[in-house]
Structures are given as C-alpha cells and as structure tokens.
Design an enzyme around this catalytic site. Structure first.
Site, PDB file in Angstrom:
ATOM      1  N   ARG A  78      36.651  40.126  30.169  1.00 50.60           N
ATOM      2  CA  ARG A  78      36.948  41.229  30.866  1.00 50.60           C
ATOM      3  C   ARG A  78      35.997  42.671  31.237  1.00 50.60           C
ATOM      4  O   ARG A  78      36.413  43.377  32.347  1.00 50.60           O
ATOM      5  CB  ARG A  78      38.371  41.744  31.531  1.00 50.60           C
ATOM      6  CG  ARG A  78      39.870  41.350  30.981  1.00 50.60           C
ATOM      7  CD  ARG A  78      40.297  40.200  31.839  1.00 50.60           C
ATOM      8  NE  ARG A  78      39.845  38.657  32.060  1.00 50.60           N
ATOM      9  CZ  ARG A  78      39.977  38.102  31.194  1.00 50.60           C
ATOM     10  NH1 ARG A  78      40.412  37.880  30.158  1.00 50.60           N
ATOM     11  NH2 ARG A  78      39.166  37.222  30.475  1.00 50.60           N
TER      12      ARG A  78
ATOM     13  N   CYS B 122      47.483  42.600  33.739  1.00 48.61           N
ATOM     14  CA  CYS B 122      47.926  42.571  32.225  1.00 48.61           C
ATOM     15  C   CYS B 122      47.308  44.461  32.450  1.00 48.61           C
ATOM     16  O   CYS B 122      46.192  44.794  33.716  1.00 48.61           O
ATOM     17  CB  CYS B 122      46.818  41.835  31.616  1.00 48.61           C
ATOM     18  SG  CYS B 122      47.647  40.469  30.834  1.00 48.61           S
TER      19      CYS B 122
ATOM     20  N   GLU C 177      42.974  47.525  32.023  1.00 50.83           N
ATOM     21  CA  GLU C 177      42.165  46.697  32.481  1.00 50.83           C
ATOM     22  C   GLU C 177      42.340  47.031  34.389  1.00 50.83           C
ATOM     23  O   GLU C 177      41.580  46.906  35.321  1.00 50.83           O
ATOM     24  CB  GLU C 177      42.666  45.040  32.313  1.00 50.83           C
ATOM     25  CG  GLU C 177      42.297  43.817  32.559  1.00 50.83           C
ATOM     26  CD  GLU C 177      42.966  42.870  32.508  1.00 50.83           C
ATOM     27  OE1 GLU C 177      42.648  43.220  31.148  1.00 50.83           O
ATOM     28  OE2 GLU C 177      42.575  42.405  33.592  1.00 50.83           O
TER      29      GLU C 177
HETATM   30  C1  LIG Z   1      50.226  37.720  38.798  1.00 50.95           C
HETATM   31  C2  LIG Z   1      48.536  38.686  38.018  1.00 50.95           C
HETATM   32  C3  LIG Z   1      48.534  37.610  37.623  1.00 50.95           C
HETATM   33  C4  LIG Z   1      46.991  37.640  37.003  1.00 50.95           C
HETATM   34  N1  LIG Z   1      46.659  37.404  35.532  1.00 50.95           N
HETATM   35  C5  LIG Z   1      45.481  38.066  35.307  1.00 50.95           C
HETATM   36  C6  LIG Z   1      44.822  36.359  34.346  1.00 50.95           C
HETATM   37  O1  LIG Z   1      46.118  35.395  34.081  1.00 50.95           O
HETATM   38  N2  LIG Z   1      43.524  36.456  33.671  1.00 50.95           N
HETATM   39  C7  LIG Z   1      43.143  37.912  34.580  1.00 50.95           C
HETATM   40  O2  LIG Z   1      41.494  38.101  33.729  1.00 50.95           O
HETATM   41  N3  LIG Z   1      43.643  38.680  35.277  1.00 50.95           N
HETATM   42  C8  LIG Z   1      44.679  38.329  36.059  1.00 50.95           C
HETATM   43  N4  LIG Z   1      45.231  38.656  37.204  1.00 50.95           N
HETATM   44  C9  LIG Z   1      44.358  40.436  37.649  1.00 50.95           C
HETATM   45  C10 LIG Z   1      43.598  39.821  38.915  1.00 50.95           C
HETATM   46  O3  LIG Z   1      43.679  39.005  39.215  1.00 50.95           O
HETATM   47  C11 LIG Z   1      42.436  40.095  38.659  1.00 50.95           C
HETATM   48  O4  LIG Z   1      41.268  40.788  37.842  1.00 50.95           O
HETATM   49  C12 LIG Z   1      41.124  39.200  39.660  1.00 50.95           C
HETATM   50  O5  LIG Z   1      39.927  39.349  39.142  1.00 50.95           O
HETATM   51  C13 LIG Z   1      40.880  40.333  40.201  1.00 50.95           C
HETATM   52  O6  LIG Z   1      40.089  39.832  41.867  1.00 50.95           O
HETATM   53  P1  LIG Z   1      40.656  40.779  43.152  1.00 50.95           P
HETATM   54  O7  LIG Z   1      39.368  39.815  44.253  1.00 50.95           O
HETATM   55  O8  LIG Z   1      41.952  40.728  43.017  1.00 50.95           O
HETATM   56  O9  LIG Z   1      40.165  42.002  42.941  1.00 50.95           O
HETATM   57  P2  LIG Z   1      40.546  43.306  43.352  1.00 50.95           P
HETATM   58  O10 LIG Z   1      41.731  43.394  42.817  1.00 50.95           O
HETATM   59  O11 LIG Z   1      40.759  43.657  45.124  1.00 50.95           O
HETATM   60  O12 LIG Z   1      39.287  44.722  42.635  1.00 50.95           O
HETATM   61  C14 LIG Z   1      39.085  44.606  41.305  1.00 50.95           C
HETATM   62  C15 LIG Z   1      37.729  44.992  41.126  1.00 50.95           C
HETATM   63  O13 LIG Z   1      36.645  44.048  41.491  1.00 50.95           O
HETATM   64  C16 LIG Z   1      36.093  44.758  42.322  1.00 50.95           C
HETATM   65  N5  LIG Z   1      35.776  43.929  43.431  1.00 50.95           N
HETATM   66  C17 LIG Z   1      36.389  43.547  44.336  1.00 50.95           C
HETATM   67  N6  LIG Z   1      35.195  42.239  44.870  1.00 50.95           N
HETATM   68  C18 LIG Z   1      34.432  42.291  44.998  1.00 50.95           C
HETATM   69  C19 LIG Z   1      32.883  41.902  45.663  1.00 50.95           C
HETATM   70  N7  LIG Z   1      33.002  40.809  46.061  1.00 50.95           N
HETATM   71  N8  LIG Z   1      32.044  42.278  44.625  1.00 50.95           N
HETATM   72  C20 LIG Z   1      32.164  43.494  43.248  1.00 50.95           C
HETATM   73  N9  LIG Z   1      33.402  43.813  43.168  1.00 50.95           N
HETATM   74  C21 LIG Z   1      34.467  43.683  43.689  1.00 50.95           C
HETATM   75  C22 LIG Z   1      36.902  46.457  43.163  1.00 50.95           C
HETATM   76  O14 LIG Z   1      35.938  46.803  43.935  1.00 50.95           O
HETATM   77  C23 LIG Z   1      37.763  46.841  42.090  1.00 50.95           C
HETATM   78  O15 LIG Z   1      37.137  47.480  41.195  1.00 50.95           O
HETATM   79  C24 LIG Z   1      46.481  38.873  36.935  1.00 50.95           C
HETATM   80  C25 LIG Z   1      46.867  39.864  38.099  1.00 50.95           C
HETATM   81  C26 LIG Z   1      47.988  39.576  39.091  1.00 50.95           C
HETATM   82  C27 LIG Z   1      48.593  40.289  40.467  1.00 50.95           C
END
Ligand SMILES: Cc1cc2nc3c(=O)[nH]c(=O)nc-3n(C[C@H](O)[C@H](O)[C@H](O)COP(=O)(O)OP(=O)(O)OC[C@H]3O[C@@H](n4cnc5c(N)ncnc54)[C@H](O)[C@@H]3O)c2cc1C
Length: 317
Positions: free
Chosen positions: A184, A232, A308
């Site tokens: 992560r 998480c 996280e």
């Molecule tokens: C129902 C549910 C289930 C999930 N299950 C998992 C799982 O099994 N495993 C897991 O690892 N995660 C899980 N997650 C968490 C999430 O899906 C991950 O962390 C995912 O990578 C977040 O991506 P995002 O685009 O939504 O990022 P965001 O939530 O929008 O941002 C997260 C971080 O990434 C940065 N970021 C976003 N886009 C960029 C970019 N283009 N360049 C640089 N930085 C950026 C943001 O600034 C922030 O710091 C889950 C979430 C939910 C709601």
C-alpha cells in the site's frame, strides 16, 4: 503545519488555460464516502500542457495543489480544502492503448482512467495481470500511488513505467526499476500520475474470465462493498511479537470494536477495518471513530495501527 493560500477567485491562475474550473466545489460527490466540504477550486485540465502550466503557476503563487482520483481512499474534512484540487477526467487522461509484442502486451493507460473499466476491457481482450485487482474502486493514478491490491496481487506487479507531472510542472517518466512498490505504498516522487505502461500477458480468455469471477466473488464475500466507505481504514500491521503482517480487521474485531459508532460513522459489522457511514454522517465522525479504533486496538492488543485512508483537511500539509 498550516498553509495560507490567496483567494483563488481573484487570481489569474487559470487565465488563458485549457482548464475547466469550478470554484467552491463540493468534493463529497467525488468520493466514496460522499461527505466532506468543498475545494476552493476543482480544476479539470483538458491537456497535459495545461496541467503542467497550471502546476507551475500554482508553485509560483504558493497555491496548494492536491489530486483526486476516484475518491475511494479519501476522507475530505467537513471544512473542505484550500487551493486547487485537480481531477483528471478529460479524455486525454483516460486513454487505453494496447501494444502487443508476442505474449506480452504493453498497455499504456491514462492516470484518470477508471481501473474497473480497464480490468473489464483487458480481461475481455484475453490479457492477464490486472484481474487480481477486480473489485477495487480506483483510478489508475490513485491505484498506482497507493499500490492498490490484496490477497491476489497488487498493481505494482504489472507496472512497467509511470509518467508524472511534478508540482514544478516538469513531466518525468520513471522505469519499473526506479520505483519501489511496497505494501500500500510507493516511493514515487510527489506530483500527478498522468499515465503508466502496464505489462500484461496473453492468457486463455475463458480461464481468465473464470478467475476474474472467482476473485470478484471472494471480494464481495469479505468486504461491505455496497456501503459508503474508503475501504480499509488501517494497513495490516507487522505484529511486534512475530514480525509477521497481521490483519488489522481481525485485530479490531478481537478488540471487540465491530459495530462501535460515533455519530453517523460505524465500524462495519461485516469487516472490522471498514468504517462505513450513514446518511447525515460528518467527516469529523469518521475521523473521531478512526482515532478511537486505533487507540482501543493498541490498548487491547498492543499493536499500533497505521492509517491507509488519506485524510484531506483544510490548512494541513
Ligand atoms: C469498497 C472499497 C473497497 C476497497 N478495497 C480495496 C482493496 O481491496 N485493496 C486496496 O488496495 N484498496 C482498496 N480500497 C481503497 C481504494 O480503492 C484504493 O486505495 C485506490 O487505489 C484508491 O484510488 P483512487 O483513484 O480512488 O484514489 P483517491 O482516493 O482519489 O486518492 C488516494 C490518494 O492517491 C492520490 N492520487 C489519486 N490520483 C492520483 C494521480 N493521478 N496521481 C497522483 N496521486 C493520485 C490522491 O491525491 C490521494 O493521496 C477500497 C475502497 C473501497 C471504497
């Protein structure tokens, strides 16, 4: 640490730039939690060049910049955030190009592209590598930044290179061996991931689809996917006694915290590491409950939890 920023409505930050700007933009509708305040400005650059120029101007003017992906790992504070929030939803940040070379296909994919859509398309094309991530809501940029993954693998396993526009406005590409992908976490430099090249393998389509279905079924059975959460709340910690990574959800469960509530926020009865929200919840409820969970888990199990989920709060670095 707090940062002061000039009022954005009065700046020339966006003048003559190919960007769409929404001032005082509510962010809740862009996150899975669905709560939280507004960004001073939500900006959608339409080209990489516009993004780079905007970042340069922000750096010169001391304007704080954040980037929003799918908002699936994010809690936005009730007071919102200062400065500029970038959203990569223009077509140039959502492209997918597949270049096959024998059994390996280099997939060039935009940082703002939806991960689920990308998995669906690559699996349908008989390309293996992304299916371990099925069910994880994310943009490609957010998934790479967080090295999203789980029991079946992480996105870092298939990354060949990552292109970032730094907060200085310079575009740089980092090859696989220049980046550490850890649990992560990545050590990628700060900035905005605009695209990546992923290395996918040709695979027998029927078997691949079956595997994707299996992973999807497993995920739905262990996580409350239909609720509003950010996945998480805590990383699985290394247990001080054994040196092994243990499930944060199990520790929270062992500490008897499932079902604990603050306001409209609740420790999921299905999965101890998910803090879910009900209508009317405030971001401060989630933050307070998250702190309570970490304190109580430490008190009852002796293990410290590391968050996280990313918290965005006005004025915080
Ligand atoms: C129902 C549910 C289930 C999930 N299950 C998992 C799982 O099994 N495993 C897991 O690892 N995660 C899980 N997650 C968490 C999430 O899906 C991950 O962390 C995912 O990578 C977040 O991506 P995002 O685009 O939504 O990022 P965001 O939530 O929008 O941002 C997260 C971080 O990434 C940065 N970021 C976003 N886009 C960029 C970019 N283009 N360049 C640089 N930085 C950026 C943001 O600034 C922030 O710091 C889950 C979430 C939910 C709601």
């Amino acid at each position: 640490m707090t940062m002061a920023t000039p009022p954005l409505a009065s700046t020339t930050l966006f003048a003559d730039l190919d960007v769409a700007v929404e001032l005082d933009a509510p962010l809740g509708r862009h996150t899975w939690y669905g709560i939280g305040g507004s960004a001073d400005a939500l900006v959608r650059p339409q080209t990489v060049q516009a993004l780079a120029t905007l970042l340069r101007r922000c750096a010169r003017n001391g304007v704080r910049v954040r980037v929003l992906g799918s908002g699936a790992n994010l809690l936005v504070g009730d007071d919102g955030v200062e400065g500029v929030v970038i959203l990569l939803d223009a077509p140039c940040f959502k492209e997918l190009q597949l270049n096959a070379e024998g059994p390996v296909t280099a997939a060039r994919v935009g940082g703002g592209r939806d991960l689920a859509k990308t998995i669906h398309e690559t699996v349908a094309a008989g390309l293996a590598g992304l299916e371990p991530l099925i069910g994880i809501p994310a943009s490609i940029g957010g998934a790479i930044r967080m090295n999203a993954g789980g029991k079946y693998g992480a996105i870092g396993d298939v990354v060949q290179s990552v292109t970032i526009v730094g907060f200085d406005g310079e575009e740089r590409t980092y090859a696989r061996d220049q980046v550490r992908f850890e649990y992560r976490h990545t050590d990628l430099p700060a900035g905005i991931i605009t695209s990546a090249v992923l290395s996918l393998r040709a695979s027998e389509p029927l078997g691949l689809r079956e595997r994707a279905k299996e992973i999807s079924k497993y995920k739905a059975s262990v996580q409350p996917l239909a609720e509003h959460s950010a996945g998480c709340m805590y990383k699985n910690p290394v247990h001080p006694a054994t040196g092994q990574r243990v499930s944060a959800g199990k520790l929270i469960d062992d500490a008897g915290l499932k079902g604990t509530r603050v306001g409209g926020a609740l420790v999921s009865p299905q999965h101890g590491n998910f803090i879910v929200v009900e209508p009317g919840a405030r971001a401060s409820d989630v933050a307070e409950l998250a702190a309570l969970v970490a304190d109580e888990t430490f008190r009852r199990t002796g293990v410290r939890l590391e968050r996280e989920v990313v918290f965005w709060r006005r004025g915080e670095a």
